[in-house]
Enzyme design. Structure first.
Site, PDB file in Angstrom:
ATOM      1  N   ASN A   9       0.952  -0.957  -0.153  1.00  0.00           N
ATOM      2  CA  ASN A   9       0.269   0.164  -0.143  1.00  0.00           C
ATOM      3  C   ASN A   9       0.980   1.410  -0.053  1.00  0.00           C
ATOM      4  O   ASN A   9       1.638   1.336   0.424  1.00  0.00           O
ATOM      5  CB  ASN A   9      -0.396  -0.630   1.146  1.00  0.00           C
ATOM      6  CG  ASN A   9      -1.436   1.487   1.653  1.00  0.00           C
ATOM      7  OD1 ASN A   9      -2.138   2.152   0.745  1.00  0.00           O
ATOM      8  ND2 ASN A   9      -2.291   0.901   2.329  1.00  0.00           N
ATOM      9  N   TRP A  10       1.102   1.552  -0.804  1.00  0.00           N
ATOM     10  CA  TRP A  10       1.701   3.024  -1.230  1.00  0.00           C
ATOM     11  C   TRP A  10       1.256   4.435  -0.977  1.00  0.00           C
ATOM     12  O   TRP A  10       2.013   5.414  -0.598  1.00  0.00           O
ATOM     13  CB  TRP A  10       2.251   3.270  -2.898  1.00  0.00           C
ATOM     14  CG  TRP A  10       3.069   2.302  -3.292  1.00  0.00           C
ATOM     15  CD1 TRP A  10       3.662   1.230  -2.523  1.00  0.00           C
ATOM     16  CD2 TRP A  10       3.795   1.537  -4.595  1.00  0.00           C
ATOM     17  NE1 TRP A  10       4.980  -0.049  -3.310  1.00  0.00           N
ATOM     18  CE2 TRP A  10       4.406   0.790  -4.586  1.00  0.00           C
ATOM     19  CE3 TRP A  10       2.792   2.307  -6.089  1.00  0.00           C
ATOM     20  CZ2 TRP A  10       5.220   0.217  -5.332  1.00  0.00           C
ATOM     21  CZ3 TRP A  10       3.733   1.954  -7.221  1.00  0.00           C
ATOM     22  CH2 TRP A  10       4.607   0.425  -6.966  1.00  0.00           C
ATOM     23  N   LYS A  11      -0.054   3.905  -0.125  1.00  0.00           N
ATOM     24  CA  LYS A  11      -0.799   5.641   0.160  1.00  0.00           C
ATOM     25  C   LYS A  11      -0.474   6.934  -0.596  1.00  0.00           C
ATOM     26  O   LYS A  11      -0.452   6.410  -1.579  1.00  0.00           O
ATOM     27  CB  LYS A  11       0.113   5.651   1.766  1.00  0.00           C
ATOM     28  CG  LYS A  11      -0.447   4.153   2.276  1.00  0.00           C
ATOM     29  CD  LYS A  11      -0.283   4.403   3.960  1.00  0.00           C
ATOM     30  CE  LYS A  11      -0.368   3.143   4.578  1.00  0.00           C
ATOM     31  NZ  LYS A  11      -0.435   2.927   6.562  1.00  0.00           N
ATOM     32  N   HIS A  94      -9.650   1.040   4.576  1.00  0.00           N
ATOM     33  CA  HIS A  94      -8.344   0.985   5.598  1.00  0.00           C
ATOM     34  C   HIS A  94      -8.198   1.892   6.746  1.00  0.00           C
ATOM     35  O   HIS A  94      -9.611   3.117   6.415  1.00  0.00           O
ATOM     36  CB  HIS A  94      -6.873   2.002   4.559  1.00  0.00           C
ATOM     37  CG  HIS A  94      -5.518   1.842   5.087  1.00  0.00           C
ATOM     38  ND1 HIS A  94      -5.508   2.440   5.998  1.00  0.00           N
ATOM     39  CD2 HIS A  94      -4.587   0.786   5.391  1.00  0.00           C
ATOM     40  CE1 HIS A  94      -4.017   2.862   6.705  1.00  0.00           C
ATOM     41  NE2 HIS A  94      -3.423   1.359   6.187  1.00  0.00           N
ATOM     42  N   GLU A  96      -7.095   4.613   8.085  1.00  0.00           N
ATOM     43  CA  GLU A  96      -6.482   6.261   7.637  1.00  0.00           C
ATOM     44  C   GLU A  96      -7.936   6.638   6.886  1.00  0.00           C
ATOM     45  O   GLU A  96      -8.274   7.799   7.565  1.00  0.00           O
ATOM     46  CB  GLU A  96      -5.131   6.207   6.897  1.00  0.00           C
ATOM     47  CG  GLU A  96      -3.907   5.683   7.512  1.00  0.00           C
ATOM     48  CD  GLU A  96      -3.235   5.296   6.320  1.00  0.00           C
ATOM     49  OE1 GLU A  96      -3.291   5.167   5.347  1.00  0.00           O
ATOM     50  OE2 GLU A  96      -1.860   5.124   7.260  1.00  0.00           O
ATOM     51  N   GLU A 166      -5.073  -4.918  10.392  1.00  0.00           N
ATOM     52  CA  GLU A 166      -4.367  -4.074  10.586  1.00  0.00           C
ATOM     53  C   GLU A 166      -4.668  -3.358  11.985  1.00  0.00           C
ATOM     54  O   GLU A 166      -5.774  -2.465  12.252  1.00  0.00           O
ATOM     55  CB  GLU A 166      -4.691  -3.303   9.498  1.00  0.00           C
ATOM     56  CG  GLU A 166      -3.823  -3.510   8.032  1.00  0.00           C
ATOM     57  CD  GLU A 166      -3.319  -2.644   7.190  1.00  0.00           C
ATOM     58  OE1 GLU A 166      -2.726  -2.853   6.529  1.00  0.00           O
ATOM     59  OE2 GLU A 166      -4.377  -1.836   7.027  1.00  0.00           O
ATOM     60  N   GLY A 172       2.751   1.939  10.829  1.00  0.00           N
ATOM     61  CA  GLY A 172       3.560   3.092  10.962  1.00  0.00           C
ATOM     62  C   GLY A 172       4.047   3.253  11.846  1.00  0.00           C
ATOM     63  O   GLY A 172       4.940   4.370  12.102  1.00  0.00           O
ATOM     64  N   SER A 214       3.108  -2.712  10.205  1.00  0.00           N
ATOM     65  CA  SER A 214       5.326  -2.436  10.528  1.00  0.00           C
ATOM     66  C   SER A 214       5.449  -4.255  10.019  1.00  0.00           C
ATOM     67  O   SER A 214       7.081  -4.114  10.718  1.00  0.00           O
ATOM     68  CB  SER A 214       5.912  -2.173  12.279  1.00  0.00           C
ATOM     69  OG  SER A 214       5.266  -0.915  12.198  1.00  0.00           O
ATOM     70  N   GLY A 236       5.077   0.875   4.786  1.00  0.00           N
ATOM     71  CA  GLY A 236       6.349   1.910   4.764  1.00  0.00           C
ATOM     72  C   GLY A 236       7.260   0.691   4.164  1.00  0.00           C
ATOM     73  O   GLY A 236       8.156   1.310   2.732  1.00  0.00           O
TER      74      GLY A 236
END
Ligand code: 13P
Length: 249
Positions: A9-11, A94, A96, A166, A172, A214, A236
């Site tokens: 997931n490159w966000k 997600h 976020e 998640e 993160g 993570s 990440g």
């Protein structure tokens, strides 16, 4: 046997040049990876990234999609438009988007259903916050996210559905859930899916459940030894070619 998946997931993190460079590096390794590999670039990079990865075995998906066909909905993207350039996989829910963009289980249920009706594979994301875990509410939260988010989905469509667990406190933060904590949650989730409707036991057995939060080269192997962990949803560590390759080769 459930195939392992490693999804990046490159966000909203990469420039176009960076996204294209990682995509080219993945294209060069296509065919050499053990798990199924997926990438979720920013929407504005989907065309370039899917062009580079066209014809490879890397799946390119969207990080979000709106729950409707073409309509007046400023700023959103329809699955119908995504399909035009071969994107038929999407993340939904997600944390976020749940936390900062107001996506509720009810909205996410509409998204999951609409995307599945359009033939998409959907990765439905769930997970508890630190406060929820510390209050002893982890399983209540996960149970509600499953029951409400996956309400009313026809049994035949579950083969297109993947769940990502998640825990928000692990995203993160560098604070990965232990394999035991993750396995406990995954086993619970599988059991919840089994209880969704009469005859759901076989659906629950087949569904892939990914862990996210993570994930890195030094923790992925121990997570994947657990029987209910079918892969990783990686932020990440998927955003640099070397670290992504170390998870998939
Ligand atoms: P990190 O791997 O950066 O913790 O992000 C996880 C994530 O949110 C993937 O969707």
């Amino acid at each position: 046997m459930r195939r392992k998946i490693i999804a990046g997931n490159w966000k909203m993190n990469l420039t176009l040049a960076e996204a294209k460079s990682i995509a080219s590096g993945l294209a060069a390794k296509s065919g050499a990876t053990k798990p199924e590999v997926m990438v979720f670039p920013s929407s504005i990079h989907l065309f370039d990234v899917s062009t580079i990865l066209h014809g490879t075995d890397v799946v390119v998906g969207s990080q979000n999609a709106y729950q409707s066909g073409l309509t007046a909905m400023t700023g959103e993207i329809s699955p119908v438009q995504l399909k035009e350039f071969g994107v038929t996989t999407s993340l939904v829910g997600h944390s976020e988007r749940r936390q900062f963009l107001g996506e509720t289980n009810e909205i996410l249920n509409e998204k999951v259903k609409f995307l599945l009706s359009q033939g998409f594979r959907v990765i439905y994301c769930i997970g508890e916050t630190l406060a929820e875990r510390e209050a002893g509410n982890t399983f209540n939260v996960l149970g509600t996210q499953i029951k409400q988010g996956l309400k009313g989905i026809e049994s035949s469509l579950f083969e297109k559905l993947i769940i990502a667990y998640e825990p928000v406190w692990a995203i993160g933060t560098g604070k990965v859930a232990t394999p035991e904590q993750a396995e406990e949650a995954h086993a619970f989730i599988r059991n919840e899916v089994a209880g969704l409707f009469v005859g759901a036991a076989s659906v629950a057995e087949a569904i892939q459940i990914l862990y996210g939060g993570s994930v890195k080269a030094d923790n992925i192997a121990s997570l994947l030894t657990k029987p209910n962990i079918d892969g990783g949803l990686v932020g990440g560590a998927s955003q640099k070619l070397d670290s992504f390759l170390s998870l998939i080769i």
